[in-house]
Design a protein around this motif. Structure first.
Motif, PDB file in Angstrom:
ATOM      1  N   ASP A 196      -9.356 -17.830  -1.377  1.00  0.00           N
ATOM      2  CA  ASP A 196     -10.431 -16.878  -1.083  1.00  0.00           C
ATOM      3  C   ASP A 196     -11.424 -17.470  -0.090  1.00  0.00           C
ATOM      4  O   ASP A 196     -12.132 -16.745   0.600  1.00  0.00           O
ATOM      5  N   TYR A 197     -11.473 -18.772   0.008  1.00  0.00           N
ATOM      6  CA  TYR A 197     -12.363 -19.472   0.938  1.00  0.00           C
ATOM      7  C   TYR A 197     -11.619 -19.885   2.213  1.00  0.00           C
ATOM      8  O   TYR A 197     -12.075 -19.653   3.326  1.00  0.00           O
ATOM      9  N   HIS A 198     -10.450 -20.493   2.034  1.00  0.00           N
ATOM     10  CA  HIS A 198      -9.723 -21.062   3.168  1.00  0.00           C
ATOM     11  C   HIS A 198      -8.791 -20.072   3.867  1.00  0.00           C
ATOM     12  O   HIS A 198      -8.437 -20.280   5.020  1.00  0.00           O
ATOM     13  N   GLY A 199      -8.358 -19.050   3.148  1.00  0.00           N
ATOM     14  CA  GLY A 199      -7.463 -18.063   3.754  1.00  0.00           C
ATOM     15  C   GLY A 199      -6.001 -18.385   3.576  1.00  0.00           C
ATOM     16  O   GLY A 199      -5.224 -17.542   3.131  1.00  0.00           O
ATOM     17  N   THR A 200      -5.594 -19.613   3.898  1.00  0.00           N
ATOM     18  CA  THR A 200      -4.186 -20.006   3.763  1.00  0.00           C
ATOM     19  C   THR A 200      -4.095 -21.386   3.123  1.00  0.00           C
ATOM     20  O   THR A 200      -5.038 -22.190   3.197  1.00  0.00           O
ATOM     21  N   LYS A 201      -2.942 -21.660   2.534  1.00  0.00           N
ATOM     22  CA  LYS A 201      -2.724 -22.986   1.970  1.00  0.00           C
ATOM     23  C   LYS A 201      -2.752 -24.054   3.058  1.00  0.00           C
ATOM     24  O   LYS A 201      -3.217 -25.174   2.846  1.00  0.00           O
ATOM     25  N   LYS A 202      -2.258 -23.705   4.238  1.00  0.00           N
ATOM     26  CA  LYS A 202      -2.230 -24.663   5.346  1.00  0.00           C
ATOM     27  C   LYS A 202      -3.639 -25.116   5.710  1.00  0.00           C
ATOM     28  O   LYS A 202      -3.898 -26.317   5.877  1.00  0.00           O
ATOM     29  N   GLU A 203      -4.562 -24.157   5.810  1.00  0.00           N
ATOM     30  CA  GLU A 203      -5.943 -24.514   6.142  1.00  0.00           C
ATOM     31  C   GLU A 203      -6.562 -25.358   5.038  1.00  0.00           C
ATOM     32  O   GLU A 203      -7.289 -26.323   5.303  1.00  0.00           O
ATOM     33  N   TYR A 204      -6.286 -24.980   3.795  1.00  0.00           N
ATOM     34  CA  TYR A 204      -6.786 -25.744   2.647  1.00  0.00           C
ATOM     35  C   TYR A 204      -6.261 -27.179   2.685  1.00  0.00           C
ATOM     36  O   TYR A 204      -7.026 -28.147   2.529  1.00  0.00           O
ATOM     37  N   ALA A 205      -4.966 -27.343   2.909  1.00  0.00           N
ATOM     38  CA  ALA A 205      -4.361 -28.672   2.948  1.00  0.00           C
ATOM     39  C   ALA A 205      -4.921 -29.507   4.096  1.00  0.00           C
ATOM     40  O   ALA A 205      -5.181 -30.704   3.950  1.00  0.00           O
ATOM     41  N   GLN A 206      -5.123 -28.879   5.239  1.00  0.00           N
ATOM     42  CA  GLN A 206      -5.669 -29.600   6.390  1.00  0.00           C
ATOM     43  C   GLN A 206      -7.102 -30.067   6.122  1.00  0.00           C
ATOM     44  O   GLN A 206      -7.493 -31.150   6.577  1.00  0.00           O
ATOM     45  N   ASP A 226       5.258 -38.432  -4.837  1.00  0.00           N
ATOM     46  CA  ASP A 226       6.152 -37.417  -5.398  1.00  0.00           C
ATOM     47  C   ASP A 226       6.006 -36.072  -4.693  1.00  0.00           C
ATOM     48  O   ASP A 226       6.714 -35.125  -5.026  1.00  0.00           O
ATOM     49  N   GLN A 227       5.097 -35.989  -3.739  1.00  0.00           N
ATOM     50  CA  GLN A 227       4.902 -34.758  -2.973  1.00  0.00           C
ATOM     51  C   GLN A 227       5.270 -35.001  -1.508  1.00  0.00           C
ATOM     52  O   GLN A 227       4.465 -35.523  -0.732  1.00  0.00           O
ATOM     53  N   GLU A 228       6.480 -34.624  -1.135  1.00  0.00           N
ATOM     54  CA  GLU A 228       6.935 -34.802   0.244  1.00  0.00           C
ATOM     55  C   GLU A 228       6.034 -34.042   1.217  1.00  0.00           C
ATOM     56  O   GLU A 228       5.745 -34.505   2.326  1.00  0.00           O
ATOM     57  N   GLU A 229       5.589 -32.876   0.788  1.00  0.00           N
ATOM     58  CA  GLU A 229       4.713 -32.056   1.616  1.00  0.00           C
ATOM     59  C   GLU A 229       3.426 -32.804   1.953  1.00  0.00           C
ATOM     60  O   GLU A 229       2.913 -32.731   3.072  1.00  0.00           O
ATOM     61  N   LEU A 230       2.916 -33.542   0.979  1.00  0.00           N
ATOM     62  CA  LEU A 230       1.695 -34.311   1.178  1.00  0.00           C
ATOM     63  C   LEU A 230       1.925 -35.457   2.159  1.00  0.00           C
ATOM     64  O   LEU A 230       1.099 -35.732   3.038  1.00  0.00           O
ATOM     65  N   LEU A 231       3.057 -36.116   2.038  1.00  0.00           N
ATOM     66  CA  LEU A 231       3.378 -37.210   2.952  1.00  0.00           C
ATOM     67  C   LEU A 231       3.494 -36.707   4.384  1.00  0.00           C
ATOM     68  O   LEU A 231       3.080 -37.382   5.330  1.00  0.00           O
ATOM     69  N   ASP A 232       4.056 -35.509   4.558  1.00  0.00           N
ATOM     70  CA  ASP A 232       4.142 -34.912   5.892  1.00  0.00           C
ATOM     71  C   ASP A 232       2.744 -34.578   6.427  1.00  0.00           C
ATOM     72  O   ASP A 232       2.463 -34.760   7.613  1.00  0.00           O
ATOM     73  N   LEU A 233       1.875 -34.120   5.525  1.00  0.00           N
ATOM     74  CA  LEU A 233       0.540 -33.689   5.913  1.00  0.00           C
ATOM     75  C   LEU A 233      -0.278 -34.828   6.515  1.00  0.00           C
ATOM     76  O   LEU A 233      -1.041 -34.621   7.458  1.00  0.00           O
ATOM     77  N   ILE A 234      -0.113 -36.040   5.975  1.00  0.00           N
ATOM     78  CA  ILE A 234      -0.957 -37.160   6.409  1.00  0.00           C
ATOM     79  C   ILE A 234      -0.202 -38.101   7.354  1.00  0.00           C
ATOM     80  O   ILE A 234      -0.604 -39.249   7.536  1.00  0.00           O
ATOM     81  N   SER A 235       0.872 -37.612   7.968  1.00  0.00           N
ATOM     82  CA  SER A 235       1.685 -38.460   8.842  1.00  0.00           C
ATOM     83  C   SER A 235       0.902 -38.978  10.053  1.00  0.00           C
ATOM     84  O   SER A 235       1.278 -39.982  10.653  1.00  0.00           O
ATOM     85  N   PHE A 236      -0.212 -38.316  10.387  1.00  0.00           N
ATOM     86  CA  PHE A 236      -1.015 -38.716  11.550  1.00  0.00           C
ATOM     87  C   PHE A 236      -1.920 -39.911  11.269  1.00  0.00           C
ATOM     88  O   PHE A 236      -2.478 -40.509  12.192  1.00  0.00           O
ATOM     89  N   THR A 237      -2.104 -40.282  10.004  1.00  0.00           N
ATOM     90  CA  THR A 237      -3.121 -41.273   9.658  1.00  0.00           C
ATOM     91  C   THR A 237      -2.852 -42.638  10.288  1.00  0.00           C
ATOM     92  O   THR A 237      -1.705 -43.048  10.462  1.00  0.00           O
ATOM     93  N   LYS A 238      -3.941 -43.345  10.600  1.00  0.00           N
ATOM     94  CA  LYS A 238      -3.838 -44.722  11.076  1.00  0.00           C
ATOM     95  C   LYS A 238      -3.978 -45.716   9.931  1.00  0.00           C
ATOM     96  O   LYS A 238      -3.727 -46.913  10.109  1.00  0.00           O
ATOM     97  N   ALA A 239      -4.416 -45.217   8.773  1.00  0.00           N
ATOM     98  CA  ALA A 239      -4.634 -46.098   7.621  1.00  0.00           C
ATOM     99  C   ALA A 239      -3.313 -46.598   7.054  1.00  0.00           C
ATOM    100  O   ALA A 239      -2.254 -46.001   7.258  1.00  0.00           O
ATOM    101  N   LYS A 240      -3.388 -47.695   6.310  1.00  0.00           N
ATOM    102  CA  LYS A 240      -2.210 -48.202   5.612  1.00  0.00           C
ATOM    103  C   LYS A 240      -1.966 -47.330   4.380  1.00  0.00           C
ATOM    104  O   LYS A 240      -2.845 -47.177   3.530  1.00  0.00           O
ATOM    105  N   ILE A 241      -0.782 -46.735   4.289  1.00  0.00           N
ATOM    106  CA  ILE A 241      -0.476 -45.825   3.185  1.00  0.00           C
ATOM    107  C   ILE A 241      -0.031 -46.621   1.960  1.00  0.00           C
ATOM    108  O   ILE A 241       0.862 -47.467   2.034  1.00  0.00           O
ATOM    109  N   ILE A 242      -0.672 -46.335   0.836  1.00  0.00           N
ATOM    110  CA  ILE A 242      -0.325 -46.937  -0.452  1.00  0.00           C
ATOM    111  C   ILE A 242       0.143 -45.800  -1.364  1.00  0.00           C
ATOM    112  O   ILE A 242      -0.671 -45.008  -1.845  1.00  0.00           O
TER     113      ILE A 242
END
Length: 451
Positions: A196-206, A226-242
């Motif tokens: 109701d705030y973000h409009g789409t799941k994509k906008e919310y996830a971003q 355990d969430q492949e979708e989440l790993l794809d979402l943050i693929s741009f990060t420069k941080a070290k992923i744990i």
């Protein structure tokens, strides 16, 4: 607090009050800005605005006049709850006026190391666990802030280099950052929410992914593997992923093997020694372990907390046992997934109290988690929708009541010794209650009245 000159003599509009707006306006005033506050609530009903007026801050109340944009503001600090479709906000963006939220100010003035936590579910439990573990550890001095209840910029004003700020962050807050950069960021999970705030799941996830937008190579991002979708979402990060996982062993992150939670291969604690119930809480625990281990916390501090921590208020909170019935307050379950997590945490027969604000969704996804529910008591705008789901799930005892308070004694009448009576509404509270905390407190009071 860092001394910054970014806002000196700048015209800034603080849009919307509540706690974050009051804190932002006061802080900007101290930093030398020319602050105007605009809040929808009339001045005579608005003690927060009256207090700011006494500080010498310009206050406009009762409406959001679009003409304010003609006054030459260089920045707008927006209350997170005000949507970007608001005419003032949308107009500011069209004119190129930056719009931020109060957590951006907190980052800019904070001397403390920042640990930021976001996600659809588990934020508050994870935030609290990290804070409690740091408190139990020698040599760390944590402060807790953000969406958990204490305004981040207010905490940041008193934070020093000896502190660690543990900040819970909502998607609403994260949409309004520019330079915000936590040294350690956590995304617990991402599911569909706040459409109701973000409009789409994509906008919310971003919006959630913004937590790592400004992180660099010497920062850390802790994520649910355990969430492949989440790993794809943050693929741009420069941080070290744990990564962390409750389903598979991980050599490079936090996971469970042979009944033992490990971090980077080091054994931390037996799962059987942890008192906090539920598979969903295992994920929260792993995220907290990863964060605190990265901060050099001793294992004895982690074990001390995890062998005693029984949960956060309103989040599968054990309230009382009366005549063999155990009452749990999960008022924070404001969506289907959160309610599923609570329901799946119990093997006993359940009397479920559910209902609340109707956001237009159906509740069919809840059906697989209703297998142990012997009775359902509904209330609020979604009562009828939940009753249809109960019928499909084969729940024979279904009762509709006016509110949570009336649901409690009926739940007791329908229950037997050994049953769990669970408030897990699967809905926001705003149709009947100001906050989920108010709803939960009313449930707790009603339980105590049974005694």
């Amino acid at each position: 607090m860092k001394t910054i000159n970014n806002y000196q003599h700048k015209k800034i509009l603080v849009l919307g009050l509540a706690k974050s707006g009051v804190s932002a306006a006061s802080l900007l005033h101290k930093l030398g800005a020319f602050v105007t506050v605009n809040d929808y609530k009339p001045l005579n009903e608005n003690p927060e605005a009256q207090g700011l007026l006494e500080q010498g801050i310009k206050v406009i109340c009762g409406c959001h006049p679009i003409e304010l944009l003609d006054e030459g503001f260089e920045l707008i600090v927006k209350n997170p709850g005000i949507p970007y479709t608001n005419p003032l906000v949308a107009g500011a963006i069209e004119r190129g006026i930056p719009v931020i939220t109060e957590v951006e100010l907190a980052y800019q003035i904070s001397e403390a190391e920042l640990i930021g936590i976001t996600g659809t579910n588990g934020k508050t439990t994870t935030t609290t666990l990290i804070f409690e573990i740091l408190q139990a550890n020698e040599g760390t001095n944590p402060l807790i802030a953000g969406n958990i209840g204490t305004v981040a910029s207010e905490v940041a004003e008193t934070a020093t280099k000896d502190n660690q700020m543990v900040v819970e962050l909502s998607s609403f807050q994260l949409m309004g950052i520019r330079s915000f950069r936590p040294h350690i960021a956590i995304i617990t999970n991402i599911y569909e929410a706040h459409l109701d705030y973000h409009g789409t799941k994509k906008e919310y996830a971003q919006a959630k992914a913004n937590i790592t937008r400004n992180q660099l190579e010497d920062d850390y991002l802790i994520v649910n593997a355990d969430q492949e979708e989440l790993l794809d979402l943050i693929s741009f990060t420069k941080a070290k992923i744990i990564p962390f996982s409750a389903k598979k062993p991980l050599a490079e992150g936090c996971s469970i093997a042979n009944g033992m939670i490990t971090f980077l291969g080091e054994e931390i604690i037996l799962r059987s020694d942890i008192v906090l119930p539920g598979e969903h809480n295992l994920e929260n625990i792993m995220a907290a372990i990863a964060a605190t281990k990265l901060m050099g916390v001793q294992n004895k501090a982690i074990r001390k907390v995890l062998t005693t921590f029984k949960g956060v208020k309103h989040r599968t909170q054990f309230v009382e046992e009366i005549a063999g019935r155990k009452f749990y307050n999960d008022s924070k379950a404001t969506n289907i997934l959160a309610a599923q997590s609570a329901l799946n945490a119990f093997s006993e027969p359940i009397i479920l109290l559910a209902g609340g604000l109707d956001r237009g969704n159906e509740f069919d996804e809840l059906i697989p988690s209703l297998k142990n529910v012997k009775a359902m008591i509904t209330f609020g705008q979604t009562a009828e929708k939940l009753e249809k789901v109960a019928e499909i799930a084969g729940i024979e005892m279904v009762h509709r009541v006016d509110n949570v308070e009336k649901a409690v004694p009926i739940a007791f009448e329908l229950s037997k010794p050994g049953d769990v009576i669970l408030l897990s509404p699967a809905c926001a509270s705003w149709d009947q209650y100001k906050t989920f905390e108010v709803r939960g407190d009313i449930f707790i009071d009603a339980v105590h009245k049974l005694k």
